[in-house]
Design a protein around this motif. Structure first.
Motif, PDB file in Angstrom:
ATOM      1  N   SER A  44       3.203  -4.382   1.943  1.00  0.00           N
ATOM      2  CA  SER A  44       3.524  -5.458   2.969  1.00  0.00           C
ATOM      3  C   SER A  44       4.617  -6.403   2.308  1.00  0.00           C
ATOM      4  O   SER A  44       5.295  -7.057   2.994  1.00  0.00           O
ATOM      5  CB  SER A  44       2.295  -6.275   2.963  1.00  0.00           C
ATOM      6  N   ASP A  45       5.087  -6.314   1.044  1.00  0.00           N
ATOM      7  CA  ASP A  45       6.174  -6.941   0.589  1.00  0.00           C
ATOM      8  C   ASP A  45       6.661  -6.374  -0.702  1.00  0.00           C
ATOM      9  O   ASP A  45       5.880  -5.334  -1.320  1.00  0.00           O
ATOM     10  CB  ASP A  45       5.878  -8.266   0.218  1.00  0.00           C
ATOM     11  N   GLU A  50      -1.652  -5.134  -6.500  1.00  0.00           N
ATOM     12  CA  GLU A  50      -2.350  -5.603  -5.739  1.00  0.00           C
ATOM     13  C   GLU A  50      -3.451  -6.173  -6.451  1.00  0.00           C
ATOM     14  O   GLU A  50      -3.371  -6.357  -7.831  1.00  0.00           O
ATOM     15  CB  GLU A  50      -3.132  -4.694  -4.706  1.00  0.00           C
ATOM     16  N   ALA A  94      -0.167  -4.262  -0.418  1.00  0.00           N
ATOM     17  CA  ALA A  94       0.436  -4.125  -1.982  1.00  0.00           C
ATOM     18  C   ALA A  94       1.568  -4.452  -2.026  1.00  0.00           C
ATOM     19  O   ALA A  94       2.468  -4.416  -0.923  1.00  0.00           O
ATOM     20  CB  ALA A  94      -0.088  -2.797  -2.718  1.00  0.00           C
TER      21      ALA A  94
END
Ligand code: HPA
Length: 437
Positions: free
Chosen positions: A408-409, A384, A296
């Motif tokens: 993840s970012d 997400e 996400a």
């Protein structure tokens, strides 16, 4: 407290009181007897239920027959049979059996995932005919040619009668173990099962998107978005994993984790994809729990790369909910027990974990990315693309779901994970997830 445990010699008298003992005594001495599958339900040291699976030969393979299931009259209709049968199935899977057969009331056995045995080309032995519907349950994935007519242990004395018995022994157990379903109800089911038998033979659980047969998928399915991640989990975390799906390369596997049976399958990206796969798992297979493991994008300032987020609830900009025609807004939420357990495991493992609201979006490349600041202003932790559909499908099917996400970012902060960091983050999340199985 009720515990399901292996029968001990000291239980024999108690077992004798609740079920047919001539046959059990013979079976205990036979080669078909598996001590791990001779189970009692023990309520504060009193035996209140008994179950016995014995080995039968199906097409040259050793598989299982539910020989006895009995519950003390004072304890019936309290879910004791369910505990015994589920406990025995778990053990049987662990021992590597592929099929269990049972002759009895279809209504009852269907609750445990049994289907008419003919579905698997397992035939009802002649002497069992007319007594009930012959049912079979798929326990472990196999490609072995296991079909034909089960050959029962000699102790069943199928053609003759046992000394001291006035009827063939197997008649006696069927009578004793009759589960309380009205005769009419029973006959109706038998009729409808018979009518459907032909259809069922040609009809499998397989869907246009999932080729698994009923029984090949475990009660809990872990779903990463990427099917190659599913393969990675199966290869690196599960033992004895076997693949059940390859349609559209949406790989799915079933294996064991710490002796417990679990499946893992890709969900694809976005709510339409998650919607299809999770719907089918809940409604076409006997899947009870789906745990999404995904990535996400962080939304809040105090969310960092690699943080683990447990999605308590999922807002969404999608139209998925409209199908339910509700008279207001719906709040898709994760299963409370799973949320608590996941948070507990993460804390024990000293992983930074946040439990809270997430947003599932239909739009990855938003023309106005700043729109996501509005979600942040409402305390939504991350963005997400799948959880809301999963939670809604779970609610509609009255099943359980949870999403565990790694950041993840970040939408509003600099920084990116290296591929090594992604992998470590993913492994951490999988370890937490597998502890929930
Ligand atoms: N948007 C949607 N899904 C995501 C994102 C994102 O920025 N990052 C990881 N999954």
């Amino acid at each position: 407290m009720i515990v399901i445990r292996k029968e001990r010699t000291t239980d024999h008298n108690a077992v004798r009181e609740i079920t047919d003992f001539h046959l059990i005594e013979d079976l205990r001495k036979s080669r078909s007897f598996i001590p791990e599958l001779s189970l009692v339900a023990d309520c504060d040291n009193k035996v209140i239920g008994y179950l016995l699976f014995v080995e039968v030969d199906i097409g040259g393979y050793k598989e299982l027959l539910l020989s006895h299931i009995a519950v003390h009259p004072d304890f019936q209709k309290q879910g004791i049979a369910r505990l015994l049968i589920n406990g025995a199935h778990d053990k049987a899977r662990e021992l590597g059996y592929h099929f269990a057969v049972a002759n009895g009331e279809a209504v009852f056995f269907k609750k445990f995932g049994y289907v008419p045995a003919a579905t698997y080309d397992i035939d009802q032995p002649v002497f069992e005919k007319k007594k009930g519907v012959y049912m079979a349950k798929y326990l472990n994935f196999t490609q072995l040619p296991i079909f034909g007519t089960p050959v029962y242990p000699d102790e069943y004395n199928i053609t003759g009668t046992k000394s001291g018995d006035t009827k063939p022994a197997e008649n006696k157990i069927r009578e004793k173990n009759k589960i309380n379903v009205s005769k009419e109800q029973d006959e109706n089911v038998i009729k409808s099962v018979k009518v459907k038998m032909k259809e069922v033979k040609n009809m499998s659980s397989a869907t246009p998107h999932n080729e698994a047969e009923f029984g090949m998928i475990a009660g809990t399915v872990i779903m990463p978005g990427d099917p190659l991640r599913a393969k990675y989990i199966a290869e690196n975390f599960l033992s004895g994993a076997a693949q059940f799906n390859a349609v559209r390369n949406m790989f799915g596997y079933t294996g064991l984790y710490n002796g417990k049976r679990v499946s893992v399958m890709g969900s694809g990206m976005g709510m339409p994809s998650m919607g299809i796969y999770s719907y089918e798992l809940y409604n076409n297979y006997d899947v009870d729990t789906i745990i999404r493991v995904g990535s996400a994008g962080g939304l809040l300032d105090d969310i960092d790369l690699r943080d683990v987020i447990i999605a308590q609830a999922a807002c969404t900009d999608s139209n998925y909910v409209y199908q339910y025609d509700l008279p207001g807004n719906y709040a898709p939420i994760g299963d409370f027990d799973l949320i608590c357990d996941a948070a507990e495991v993460a804390r024990k493992e000293k992983k930074k974990v946040r439990v809270g609201n997430v947003v599932s979006t239909d739009i990855f490349y938003n023309k106005y990315p700043d729109v996501n600041k509005k979600w942040a202003s409402m305390g939504v932790l991350c963005i997400e693309m799948e959880t809301a559909a999963l939670y809604m499908n779970a609610a509609a099917a009255q099943k359980k779901a949870l999403s565990i996400l790694t950041i993840s970012d970040h939408l509003f902060k600099e920084g990116e994970l290296s591929s090594k960091e992604r992998e470590t983050g993913f492994n951490d999340m999988i370890k937490i997830t597998l502890e929930l199985v």
